[in-house]
Design an enzyme around this catalytic site. Structure first.
Site, PDB file in Angstrom:
ATOM      1  N   ASN A   2       0.939  -1.091  -0.065  1.00  0.00           N
ATOM      2  CA  ASN A   2       0.039  -0.012   0.106  1.00  0.00           C
ATOM      3  C   ASN A   2       0.888   1.214  -0.047  1.00  0.00           C
ATOM      4  O   ASN A   2       1.830   1.420   0.802  1.00  0.00           O
ATOM      5  CB  ASN A   2      -1.000  -0.079   1.094  1.00  0.00           C
ATOM      6  CG  ASN A   2      -1.891   1.158   1.372  1.00  0.00           C
ATOM      7  OD1 ASN A   2      -1.401   2.293   1.073  1.00  0.00           O
ATOM      8  ND2 ASN A   2      -3.146   0.729   1.604  1.00  0.00           N
ATOM      9  N   HIS A  33       1.205   6.356   2.143  1.00  0.00           N
ATOM     10  CA  HIS A  33       1.844   7.304   2.715  1.00  0.00           C
ATOM     11  C   HIS A  33       3.024   7.936   2.041  1.00  0.00           C
ATOM     12  O   HIS A  33       3.612   8.843   2.816  1.00  0.00           O
ATOM     13  CB  HIS A  33       1.970   6.769   4.290  1.00  0.00           C
ATOM     14  CG  HIS A  33       0.540   6.477   4.781  1.00  0.00           C
ATOM     15  ND1 HIS A  33      -0.156   7.527   4.924  1.00  0.00           N
ATOM     16  CD2 HIS A  33      -0.030   5.307   5.151  1.00  0.00           C
ATOM     17  CE1 HIS A  33      -1.476   7.068   5.497  1.00  0.00           C
ATOM     18  NE2 HIS A  33      -1.386   5.601   5.603  1.00  0.00           N
ATOM     19  N   HIS A  48      -5.382   3.580  -1.675  1.00  0.00           N
ATOM     20  CA  HIS A  48      -6.756   4.131  -0.995  1.00  0.00           C
ATOM     21  C   HIS A  48      -7.204   5.460  -1.575  1.00  0.00           C
ATOM     22  O   HIS A  48      -6.591   6.523  -1.110  1.00  0.00           O
ATOM     23  CB  HIS A  48      -6.827   4.206   0.338  1.00  0.00           C
ATOM     24  CG  HIS A  48      -7.872   4.297   1.051  1.00  0.00           C
ATOM     25  ND1 HIS A  48      -7.914   4.193   2.438  1.00  0.00           N
ATOM     26  CD2 HIS A  48      -9.206   4.596   0.638  1.00  0.00           C
ATOM     27  CE1 HIS A  48      -9.302   4.404   2.808  1.00  0.00           C
ATOM     28  NE2 HIS A  48     -10.014   4.659   1.826  1.00  0.00           N
ATOM     29  N   ARG A  78      -8.982   8.102  -1.142  1.00  0.00           N
ATOM     30  CA  ARG A  78      -9.978   8.808   0.054  1.00  0.00           C
ATOM     31  C   ARG A  78     -10.944   9.853  -0.386  1.00  0.00           C
ATOM     32  O   ARG A  78     -10.562  10.623  -1.286  1.00  0.00           O
ATOM     33  CB  ARG A  78      -9.352   8.963   1.176  1.00  0.00           C
ATOM     34  CG  ARG A  78      -9.076   7.864   2.124  1.00  0.00           C
ATOM     35  CD  ARG A  78      -8.202   8.440   3.347  1.00  0.00           C
ATOM     36  NE  ARG A  78      -8.041   7.499   4.382  1.00  0.00           N
ATOM     37  CZ  ARG A  78      -8.758   7.279   5.387  1.00  0.00           C
ATOM     38  NH1 ARG A  78      -9.994   7.824   5.583  1.00  0.00           N
ATOM     39  NH2 ARG A  78      -8.684   5.991   6.226  1.00  0.00           N
ATOM     40  N   ARG A 101      -6.746  12.718   1.119  1.00  0.00           N
ATOM     41  CA  ARG A 101      -5.618  13.166   2.122  1.00  0.00           C
ATOM     42  C   ARG A 101      -4.324  12.639   1.494  1.00  0.00           C
ATOM     43  O   ARG A 101      -3.249  13.287   1.761  1.00  0.00           O
ATOM     44  CB  ARG A 101      -5.860  12.684   3.428  1.00  0.00           C
ATOM     45  CG  ARG A 101      -5.877  11.416   3.655  1.00  0.00           C
ATOM     46  CD  ARG A 101      -6.114  10.964   5.049  1.00  0.00           C
ATOM     47  NE  ARG A 101      -7.597  11.248   5.375  1.00  0.00           N
ATOM     48  CZ  ARG A 101      -8.047  10.884   6.713  1.00  0.00           C
ATOM     49  NH1 ARG A 101      -7.482  10.126   7.234  1.00  0.00           N
ATOM     50  NH2 ARG A 101      -9.385  11.167   6.948  1.00  0.00           N
ATOM     51  N   GLU A 137      -8.476   0.830  -2.973  1.00  0.00           N
ATOM     52  CA  GLU A 137      -9.412   0.803  -1.873  1.00  0.00           C
ATOM     53  C   GLU A 137     -10.413   1.966  -2.049  1.00  0.00           C
ATOM     54  O   GLU A 137     -10.067   3.028  -2.298  1.00  0.00           O
ATOM     55  CB  GLU A 137      -8.530   0.904  -0.769  1.00  0.00           C
ATOM     56  CG  GLU A 137      -7.804  -0.306  -0.348  1.00  0.00           C
ATOM     57  CD  GLU A 137      -7.107  -0.395   0.860  1.00  0.00           C
ATOM     58  OE1 GLU A 137      -6.647   0.702   1.394  1.00  0.00           O
ATOM     59  OE2 GLU A 137      -6.995  -1.526   1.722  1.00  0.00           O
ATOM     60  N   THR A 191      -8.226   3.890   8.811  1.00  0.00           N
ATOM     61  CA  THR A 191      -9.450   3.292   8.951  1.00  0.00           C
ATOM     62  C   THR A 191      -9.439   2.544  10.174  1.00  0.00           C
ATOM     63  O   THR A 191      -8.492   1.969  10.892  1.00  0.00           O
ATOM     64  CB  THR A 191      -9.283   1.948   7.812  1.00  0.00           C
ATOM     65  OG1 THR A 191      -9.104   2.543   6.621  1.00  0.00           O
ATOM     66  CG2 THR A 191     -10.402   0.902   7.968  1.00  0.00           C
ATOM     67  N   GLU A 217     -11.126  -9.208   3.151  1.00  0.00           N
ATOM     68  CA  GLU A 217      -9.837  -8.625   3.587  1.00  0.00           C
ATOM     69  C   GLU A 217     -10.159  -8.456   5.065  1.00  0.00           C
ATOM     70  O   GLU A 217     -11.049  -7.629   5.658  1.00  0.00           O
ATOM     71  CB  GLU A 217      -9.291  -7.558   3.129  1.00  0.00           C
ATOM     72  CG  GLU A 217      -7.958  -7.108   3.538  1.00  0.00           C
ATOM     73  CD  GLU A 217      -6.926  -6.198   2.913  1.00  0.00           C
ATOM     74  OE1 GLU A 217      -7.088  -5.929   1.657  1.00  0.00           O
ATOM     75  OE2 GLU A 217      -6.478  -5.400   3.564  1.00  0.00           O
ATOM     76  N   HIS A 237      -3.881  -4.195   7.756  1.00  0.00           N
ATOM     77  CA  HIS A 237      -3.753  -3.013   8.521  1.00  0.00           C
ATOM     78  C   HIS A 237      -3.100  -3.242   9.498  1.00  0.00           C
ATOM     79  O   HIS A 237      -3.200  -3.922  10.641  1.00  0.00           O
ATOM     80  CB  HIS A 237      -5.317  -2.694   8.997  1.00  0.00           C
ATOM     81  CG  HIS A 237      -5.373  -1.192   9.490  1.00  0.00           C
ATOM     82  ND1 HIS A 237      -5.586  -0.206   8.797  1.00  0.00           N
ATOM     83  CD2 HIS A 237      -5.195  -0.690  10.752  1.00  0.00           C
ATOM     84  CE1 HIS A 237      -5.643   0.965   9.467  1.00  0.00           C
ATOM     85  NE2 HIS A 237      -5.212   0.573  10.833  1.00  0.00           N
TER      86      HIS A 237
HETATM   87  C1  LIG Z   1      -8.259  -0.415   4.804  1.00  0.00           C
HETATM   88  C2  LIG Z   1      -6.739  -0.373   5.299  1.00  0.00           C
HETATM   89  O1  LIG Z   1      -6.807  -0.546   6.645  1.00  0.00           O
HETATM   90  C3  LIG Z   1      -5.722   0.644   4.503  1.00  0.00           C
HETATM   91  O2  LIG Z   1      -5.736   0.086   3.642  1.00  0.00           O
HETATM   92  C4  LIG Z   1      -6.404   2.202   4.501  1.00  0.00           C
HETATM   93  O3  LIG Z   1      -5.514   2.618   3.417  1.00  0.00           O
HETATM   94  C5  LIG Z   1      -5.868   2.857   5.681  1.00  0.00           C
HETATM   95  O4  LIG Z   1      -6.205   4.194   5.328  1.00  0.00           O
HETATM   96  P1  LIG Z   1      -4.689   5.078   5.318  1.00  0.00           P
HETATM   97  O5  LIG Z   1      -3.975   4.491   4.412  1.00  0.00           O
HETATM   98  O6  LIG Z   1      -5.589   6.431   4.839  1.00  0.00           O
HETATM   99  O7  LIG Z   1      -4.138   5.247   6.712  1.00  0.00           O
HETATM  100  N1  LIG Z   2      -5.897  -2.948   3.779  1.00  0.00           N
HETATM  101  C1  LIG Z   2      -4.597  -2.570   4.407  1.00  0.00           C
HETATM  102  C2  LIG Z   2      -3.490  -2.101   3.881  1.00  0.00           C
HETATM  103  O1  LIG Z   2      -3.896  -1.699   2.569  1.00  0.00           O
HETATM  104  C3  LIG Z   2      -2.522  -1.542   4.383  1.00  0.00           C
HETATM  105  O2  LIG Z   2      -2.653  -0.974   5.571  1.00  0.00           O
HETATM  106  P1  LIG Z   2      -1.587  -0.403   6.515  1.00  0.00           P
HETATM  107  O3  LIG Z   2      -0.326  -1.517   6.409  1.00  0.00           O
HETATM  108  O4  LIG Z   2      -1.130   0.714   5.713  1.00  0.00           O
HETATM  109  O5  LIG Z   2      -2.088  -0.142   8.143  1.00  0.00           O
END
Ligand SMILES: CC(=O)[C@@H](O)[C@H](O)COP(=O)(O)O
Ligand SMILES: NCC(=O)COP(=O)(O)O
Length: 263
Positions: free
Chosen positions: A10, A13, A46, A48, A52, A73, A104, A154, A198
């Site tokens: 993911n 960030h 994600h 959003r 952000r 996402e 989340t 998931e 997560h």
């Molecule tokens: C669904 C999940 O847990 C993450 O993939 C999500 O992207 C968390 O949101 P942020 O990335 O904005 O922290």
């Molecule tokens: N769905 C979880 C994800 O994509 C990543 O979550 P995180 O490792 O950033 O908390």
């Protein structure tokens, strides 16, 4: 289900840091390319409602420039549905969103939102997009996902990961891990593909990776944080190694992460 455990990286960030100054650096696409070079099996991003971090343009570029499958996402809103149908990513993971949340919090309430989710899932599936629901490790939510026609769930690992960090006596981590194990087994029995994610870190990933019914882990925040110190490819390779070791060793399912990795 046993066998290979996929890693979705993911990259949200990376965009958080980019957006801190409103410029173009660091580019999430560069992170996606590095993740591919490090052996990631997919990219998760994600989009959003408040943008952000990941932007609409990031999603457009990811679908056009990255060979790895994209797991988009998104919240269950008309806006996100239109965007998903326009870009047709490999997969879409429906997540709950509250504007005021830092990240989340709980999983999607599939049980309480069947009427909204049913057509939403159907439209994504009809477009050839693999749909997953980001839910708590809860049997009722898994059964609701099955009824909605989502082929993938998931499991939200946040409660387990927080328990590992608190590590008061390990009991809460063990009970949260047990919930995840049970949920993965129910998902598999119902013929659903099971993912998890997560909050996963080097310290918490092994017992989850050892759950043979889980086919994919999505990990982001921790990897991007580690990348600041060791580089993204190094962080991904280390996570991959921990996942492989846990899966190969058939991690003892009664242990918490600390016992499992000899801390
Ligand atoms: C669904 C999940 O847990 C993450 O993939 C999500 O992207 C968390 O949101 P942020 O990335 O904005 O922290
Ligand atoms: N769905 C979880 C994800 O994509 C990543 O979550 P995180 O490792 O950033 O908390």
């Amino acid at each position: 289900m046993t066998g290979y455990l996929r890693l979705g990286v993911n990259i949200d960030h990376v965009a958080t840091i980019r957006n801190a100054r409103g410029g173009l650096h660091p580019d999430p696409l560069r992170a996606a390319h590095q993740a591919a070079a490090a052996g990631a099996d997919g990219i998760t991003a994600h989009l959003r409602e408040d943008r952000r971090h990941i932007s609409d343009h990031d999603i457009e570029r990811l679908t056009q420039e990255i060979d790895l499958p994209l797991n988009l996402e998104m919240a269950a809103t008309p806006e996100m549905l239109e965007i998903a149908l326009r870009h047709c990513p490999h997969a879409a993971c429906i997540v709950p969103e509250k504007r005021e949340e830092v990240t989340t919090e709980g999983g999607l309430d599939a049980v309480g939102n069947m009427a909204i989710l049913r057509p939403f899932v159907a439209k994504l599936r009809d477009a050839g997009i693999r749909v997953s629901l980001f839910i708590d490790p809860d049997v009722d939510q898994i059964e609701a996902a099955k009824q909605l026609g989502a082929p993938v769930v998931e499991l939200h690992t946040g409660a387990y990961c927080e328990a590992v960090i608190e590590n008061a006596d390990g009991a809460s981590a063990k009970s949260e891990l047990h919930r995840i194990r049970q949920a993965a087994a129910v998902a598999s029995d119902l013929g659903l593909e099971c993912h998890a994610g997560h909050g996963l870190t080097f310290d918490s990933v092994a017992p989850v990776a050892a759950i043979s019914e889980i086919a994919e882990l999505n990990i982001g925040h921790f990897l991007i944080g580690e990348a600041i110190f060791t580089g993204l490819e190094s962080a991904i390779c280390r996570m991959r190694q921990l996942m492989n070791e846990a899966r190969a060793a058939g991690q003892d399912q009664t242990s918490t992460s600390a016992e499992a990795i000899g801390q």
